[in-house]
Design an enzyme around this catalytic site. Structure first.
Site, PDB file in Angstrom:
ATOM      1  N   THR A 254      -1.290   1.169 -10.742  1.00  0.00           N
ATOM      2  CA  THR A 254      -2.501   0.514 -10.254  1.00  0.00           C
ATOM      3  C   THR A 254      -3.330   1.448  -9.371  1.00  0.00           C
ATOM      4  O   THR A 254      -4.517   1.244  -9.171  1.00  0.00           O
ATOM      5  CB  THR A 254      -2.163  -0.791  -9.497  1.00  0.00           C
ATOM      6  OG1 THR A 254      -3.355  -1.517  -9.284  1.00  0.00           O
ATOM      7  CG2 THR A 254      -1.487  -0.516  -8.161  1.00  0.00           C
TER       8      THR A 254
ATOM      9  N   GLU B 199       0.834  -1.214   0.000  1.00  0.00           N
ATOM     10  CA  GLU B 199       0.000   0.000   0.000  1.00  0.00           C
ATOM     11  C   GLU B 199       0.864   1.258   0.000  1.00  0.00           C
ATOM     12  O   GLU B 199       0.552   2.241  -0.666  1.00  0.00           O
ATOM     13  CB  GLU B 199      -0.938   0.020   1.223  1.00  0.00           C
ATOM     14  CG  GLU B 199      -1.956  -1.115   1.281  1.00  0.00           C
ATOM     15  CD  GLU B 199      -3.036  -1.051   0.220  1.00  0.00           C
ATOM     16  OE1 GLU B 199      -3.040  -0.108  -0.577  1.00  0.00           O
ATOM     17  OE2 GLU B 199      -3.866  -1.976   0.162  1.00  0.00           O
TER      18      GLU B 199
ATOM     19  N   ASP C  23      -4.365  -9.605  -8.596  1.00  0.00           N
ATOM     20  CA  ASP C  23      -4.715  -8.614  -9.623  1.00  0.00           C
ATOM     21  C   ASP C  23      -3.567  -7.801 -10.226  1.00  0.00           C
ATOM     22  O   ASP C  23      -3.226  -7.911 -11.391  1.00  0.00           O
ATOM     23  CB  ASP C  23      -5.816  -7.679  -9.101  1.00  0.00           C
ATOM     24  CG  ASP C  23      -5.550  -7.128  -7.688  1.00  0.00           C
ATOM     25  OD1 ASP C  23      -4.479  -7.405  -7.136  1.00  0.00           O
ATOM     26  OD2 ASP C  23      -6.418  -6.412  -7.150  1.00  0.00           O
TER      27      ASP C  23
ATOM     28  N   GLU D 191     -12.316   0.332  -9.489  1.00  0.00           N
ATOM     29  CA  GLU D 191     -11.925  -0.555 -10.599  1.00  0.00           C
ATOM     30  C   GLU D 191     -12.924  -0.557 -11.750  1.00  0.00           C
ATOM     31  O   GLU D 191     -12.537  -0.594 -12.914  1.00  0.00           O
ATOM     32  CB  GLU D 191     -11.723  -1.995 -10.099  1.00  0.00           C
ATOM     33  CG  GLU D 191     -10.422  -2.233  -9.373  1.00  0.00           C
ATOM     34  CD  GLU D 191     -10.423  -1.729  -7.948  1.00  0.00           C
ATOM     35  OE1 GLU D 191     -11.478  -1.238  -7.479  1.00  0.00           O
ATOM     36  OE2 GLU D 191      -9.374  -1.814  -7.284  1.00  0.00           O
TER      37      GLU D 191
HETATM   38  C1  DMJ Z   1      -6.366   0.409  -5.081  1.00  0.00           C
HETATM   39  O1  DMJ Z   1      -5.647   0.787  -3.965  1.00  0.00           O
HETATM   40  C2  DMJ Z   1      -5.479  -0.173  -6.116  1.00  0.00           C
HETATM   41  O2  DMJ Z   1      -6.140  -0.107  -7.332  1.00  0.00           O
HETATM   42  C3  DMJ Z   1      -5.065  -1.581  -5.817  1.00  0.00           C
HETATM   43  O3  DMJ Z   1      -4.326  -2.184  -6.845  1.00  0.00           O
HETATM   44  C4  DMJ Z   1      -6.215  -2.469  -5.467  1.00  0.00           C
HETATM   45  N1  DMJ Z   1      -7.410  -1.758  -5.352  1.00  0.00           N
HETATM   46  C5  DMJ Z   1      -7.449  -0.537  -4.630  1.00  0.00           C
HETATM   47  C6  DMJ Z   1      -8.800   0.107  -4.774  1.00  0.00           C
HETATM   48  O4  DMJ Z   1      -9.835  -0.762  -4.800  1.00  0.00           O
END
Ligand code: DMJ
Length: 932
Positions: A491, A146, A293, A405
């Site tokens: 991401t 994170e 993912d 997403e």
């Molecule tokens: C985000 O912090 C990022 O997209 C992560 O890869 C997974 N999903 C959360 C939000 O849902």
């Protein structure tokens, strides 16, 4: 990039090295499709797009403004109680809190959103605040994953746009790479996490003390999720290339190389969790959602950003496997890495909604359209995507923390197809956010999409991602002050410039563990997606793919297991499935024995299953046994859910609440069924006697109203009859256990009294004491309190709200209403998920076959009336809709005929069976949730 895009697919882009040319053109071709689309769904006018864009800006201001005003410098805003979330000052929510490092997370995560949304002045202010206030040296244990995607990514995204603005010559003229220096400082703080023999990082690190020191309070973990170890390369490589310090990219590459080496060789899939010391897969299930993912996402995007062919090769190999095993359009279903024809679950999680967006980048549009359409229908049913939903689209986990997403995939699909349908989808997302998630102090996560109740939570990714994608969806090129196509999205939707591909590139191949051998070209989709092939002269292409899926959610049949059965029609003996198991079948008992599963006959006639992996005939049998036990646990959890009536909502609609307060209520097995009938609306009145156990002495007070009655001293049905005789139009039973709340106790349904309850016509709902006292407090303060009893909270009442005259008195009333609203929501704060997560943390390897025993109990008689089994038969026969209804009715009748059924009470056989399983179910579910 945009200039190159104009040249079209395959045209040379002189400034780039050959490998980056391929990367760039892949994206170019997708983007260029926008101009191809002219026919299809009604086009949206420029005015309407602008209007929606402005709406997004206003919503962002509401979220960001409230964060800055009420929460900053805290990490996140708590939008119900309108204050900052400071770690250590709030009850722990388990792993979710590991994103919070006392480093003003939301501000950092929002930096590049400000520029995308054309708020340059605010960006300049925000950067100054970050430089002035943010401390990265706190004694806090944070998640490496994170912190990387949100904070390092946020700082790098901010730096990327700061230098872009500086170069333009108007803003940020004072900027001297300060954000980059902070990013570098943070990068060095994260490096000790990689001190493992495998090179996979520890999942957590102490920002001040690192990993191993006693003060660090971390460093004993053995496992991490695949996404946690495989989602570093974009940020780390960018950091290396911006600064020239090669070490970051090297470490991230090493972790990726290790994961690649550890892929399951026959299926080419990866598991969800891996041991960071031994490299063994701890969880061998595999999907594209939680836990994995962004590992896939970063392989493809690393190729785009860094131009390194090996990343594309790996991505394509995995993608092939995903499409072979996991993709069952429109579904994406987890499988086992060693037995990829076996589904590992009967539900999907919300994180996989990013996947259609990634498929767009890959150029595989058809399945992207299909999955996106399926997800959109789930959203239309529940207003948001529940955290998890079953293959037949029922809610599995009802929360929704405002995840971005789906908006992300919508944006990319619009870019690829130009189909205005996706603009309409975006419009719906905006409407739902405003209708259901917007609160006076920001936007609140949904605690339960079915009832519309909230959580006091607004995650930083909501600002980093949601607003970016929604704004970009409606923006034309001239609405953005820079060319978005010069950047790649991480991401967390942070922007990294594509020119990094040619900067400091020599470092990229130094000190990496894997060898870059001659590549096998057959595994390459070298050609960039060609719009002529994607939309073969058919402007209605996307629509024609969606059309057959129009009713996929409404007319769904459970599926997913059929394929497994088909795969064994060839002759091989299928493994024993939990749903087929009969405790009286000697053949089954033999198989169980081989799998190391023993049967214990309990005194009450039930049978308990226990697995000892070491007693299995072989490791393959042990694994089959583990899968069997997992299936049993999941099956039971599903049965339990199917037996429950969903929760109901009590919504306070009168002044000054106007529907903002939604209380989660338990239903009754008798009286008006709110899921089938229109909601009941009325003012509330306390009954006398308050327990409602005898004829009411105040019928005039409850006549035409919803009576409040206290739980206890007589049957629920008796209370219902007494208030109905007094003329009440509904009843709310309030728990007499002081302090009880739906946060801490499982909701239950009120059972009848064993007699015929058809005479009870009014709706009855149950509230725990904490929720009930919100209504009682409201009566004390406002006297006239009107509520709505329903299966789902309805929209707030804007008409009534507008009638309010803004006066200082009203202001103060509203203020106190909000306080009540807040406190009501606080009741909802501690969600099941976080407490369950804690329980998982205490035994994280509970389902590992190597070292753990599994136990479950089952009543053989339950097996024959298993609704799942019937569903599947129905599906095979193609008669699922009717059968589904029949089954539903049948199960309702069964429940009705058993007056003792009640949630959380061991009075029905299945309940007592499940009680024995609860620990396993929790551990199993928590294991899944751990990654969410
Ligand atoms: C985000 O912090 C990022 O997209 C992560 O890869 C997974 N999903 C959360 C939000 O849902």
């Amino acid at each position: 990039m945009s200039e190159a895009g104009g040249r079209g697919c395959g045209s040379p882009v002189p400034q780039r090295a050959p490998w980056s040319l391929v990367a760039a053109t892949a994206a170019i071709c997708l983007v260029s499709a926008t101009s191809v689309w002219t026919v299809g769904a009604e086009p949206m006018s420029r005015e309407e797009k602008q209007k929606l864009g402005n709406q997004v800006l206003e919503m962002f201001d509401h979220a960001y403004g409230n964060y800055m005003e009420h929460a900053y410098p805290a990490d996140e805003l708590m939008p119900l109680t309108c204050r900052g979330r400071v770690r250590g000052q709030e009850p722990s929510r388990g792993d979710v809190d590991d994103a919070l490092g006392k480093f003003s997370l939301t501000l950092i995560d929002s930096l590049d959103t400000l520029v995308v949304l054309n708020k340059t002045k605010e960006f300049e202010d925000a950067v100054r605040k970050v430089l002035r206030d943010v401390n990265l040296d706190n004694d806090v244990v944070v998640s490496v994953f994170e912190t990387n995607i949100r904070v390092l990514g946020g700082l790098l995204g901010g730096h990327s746009l700061a230098i872009m603005l500086k170069e333009k010559g108007e803003y940020m003229q004072w900027y001297n790479d300060e954000l980059l220096q902070m990013a570098k400082q943070l990068g060095y703080k994260l490096l000790p996490a990689f001190n493992t023999t495998s090179g996979l990082p520890y999942p957590r690190i102490n920002l001040k003390f690192g990993i191993r020191k006693p003060e660090a309070r971390t460093g004993t973990e053995t496992d991490t999720c695949t996404a946690c170890a495989g989602t570093l390369i974009l940020e780390f490589a960018a950091l290396s290339r911006f600064t020239g310090a090669t070490i970051f990219e090297e470490y991230a590459r090493k972790a990726l190389d290790f994961l690649w080496e550890k892929r399951q060789r026959s299926s080419n899939l990866v598991g969800v969790t891996i041991n960071i010391h031994t490299g063994d897969w701890v969880r061998k299930d595999s999907g594209v959602g939680a836990g994995i993912d962004s590992y896939y996402e970063y392989l493809l995007k690393a190729y785009v950003l860094l131009g390194d062919d090996s990343f594309l090769e790996r991505f394509n190999t995995h993608y092939d496997a995903i499409m072979r095993y996991i993709s069952q359009p429109p579904l994406l279903l987890d499988v086992h890495i060693h037995k990829p024809m076996l589904n590992a679950r009967t539900w999907m999680d919300a994180l996989l909604a990013f996947f259609p967006g990634l498929q767009v980048l890959k150029g595989d549009i058809r399945p992207a359209i299909e999955t996106h359409e399926m997800l959109y229908q789930v959203i239309k049913k529940h207003n948001f995507l529940p955290e998890a939903f079953t293959t037949d689209f029922r809610v599995h986990w009802a929360q929704h923390p405002l995840r971005p997403e789906f908006a992300e995939s919508t944006y990319f699909l619009y870019k690829a197809t130009g189909d205005p349908y996706y603009l309409e989808v975006g419009k719906t997302l905006i409407e739902n956010l405003n209708k259901y998630a917007r609160v006076p102090c920001g936007f609140a996560a949904m605690k339960d999409v079915r009832t519309g109740s909230h959580e006091d939570r607004m995650d930083s990714f909501f600002l980093a991602e949601m607003f970016k994608y929604l704004y970009l969806l409606f923006a034309d090129k001239e609405d953005i002050i820079f060319d978005i196509e010069d950047y790649i999205f991480t991401t967390e939707a942070h922007l990294l410039p594509l020119w990094l591909s040619t900067t400091n590139q020599s470092i990229s191949k130094k000190n990496t563990t894997s060898e870059y051998t001659e590549l096998d070209d057959s595994n390459f989709d070298w050609t960039c997606p060609n719009t002529q092939i994607l939309f073969p002269n058919d402007p209605l292409y996307a629509q024609s793919i969606r059309e057959p899926l129009k009713n996929v959610v409404d007319k769904s049949c459970p599926r997913g297991i059929i394929r497994v059965e088909e795969s064994f029609r060839s002759g091989a003996k299928p493994p024993l499935r939990a749903r087929d198991f009969m405790a009286t079948n000697p053949e089954h008992l033999e198989i169980l024995k081989k799998m190391g599963v023993s049967l214990i006959h309990l005194k009450d006639g039930r049978v308990q299953l226990v697995q000892h992996a070491i007693q299995a005939a072989s490791s393959i049998d042990a694994e089959d046994g583990l899968r069997f036990m997992q299936e049993m646990i999941e099956l039971s959890s599903q049965q339990q859910k199917e037996q429950q009536l969903p929760p109901r909502a009590v919504q306070i609609v009168s002044h000054p609440f106007f529907g903002r307060v939604v209380l989660t209520a338990g239903p009754a097995q008798f009286g008006l069924d709110l899921s089938k009938h229109k909601e009941t609306r009325g003012f509330v009145a306390s009954s006398k006697p308050y327990n409602g156990c005898s004829e009411l002495t105040n019928p005039e007070a409850v006549m035409g109203k919803i009576a409040l009655i206290q739980r206890g001293q007589c049957m629920f049905a008796e209370k219902a009859r007494n208030i109905q005789n007094a003329g009440a139009i509904g009843g709310i039973v309030i728990d007499d256990n002081e302090g009880s709340s739906s946060d801490t106790a499982p909701l239950f349904q009120m059972a009848g009294d064993g007699k015929d309850t058809d005479d009870i016509k009014i709706p009855m709902l149950f509230l725990f004491s904490k929720e009930g006292s919100i209504i009682l407090d409201a009566i004390r303060e406002y006297e006239e309190v009107e509520v709505l009893l329903s299966d789902k909270a309805k929209d707030r009442d804007p008409e009534m709200e507008n009638e309010e005259q803004p006066s200082s008195e009203n202001d103060s009333q509203n203020q106190s209403a909000e306080q009540i609203s807040s406190s009501s929501q606080e009741v909802d704060l501690v969600d099941q998920e976080s407490s369950e997560e804690n329980s998982l943390n205490s035994h994280p390897e509970s389902l590992s076959p190597a070292d753990t025993d599994n136990a479950a109990s089952i009543s053989p008689s339950e097996q024959t009336s298993n609704p799942t089994e019937n569903h599947e038969t129905a599906n095979l026969n193609g008669e699922c809709t009717d059968l589904d209804n029949q089954l539903q009715e049948q199960s309702e009748t069964e429940e009705d005929s058993n007056p003792n059924v009640s949630w959380g009470k061991k009075v029905q056989p299945i309940d007592s069976i499940l009680a024995d399983w609860n620990e396993d179910i929790e551990a199993f579910e928590m294991m899944e949730k751990d990654e969410l």
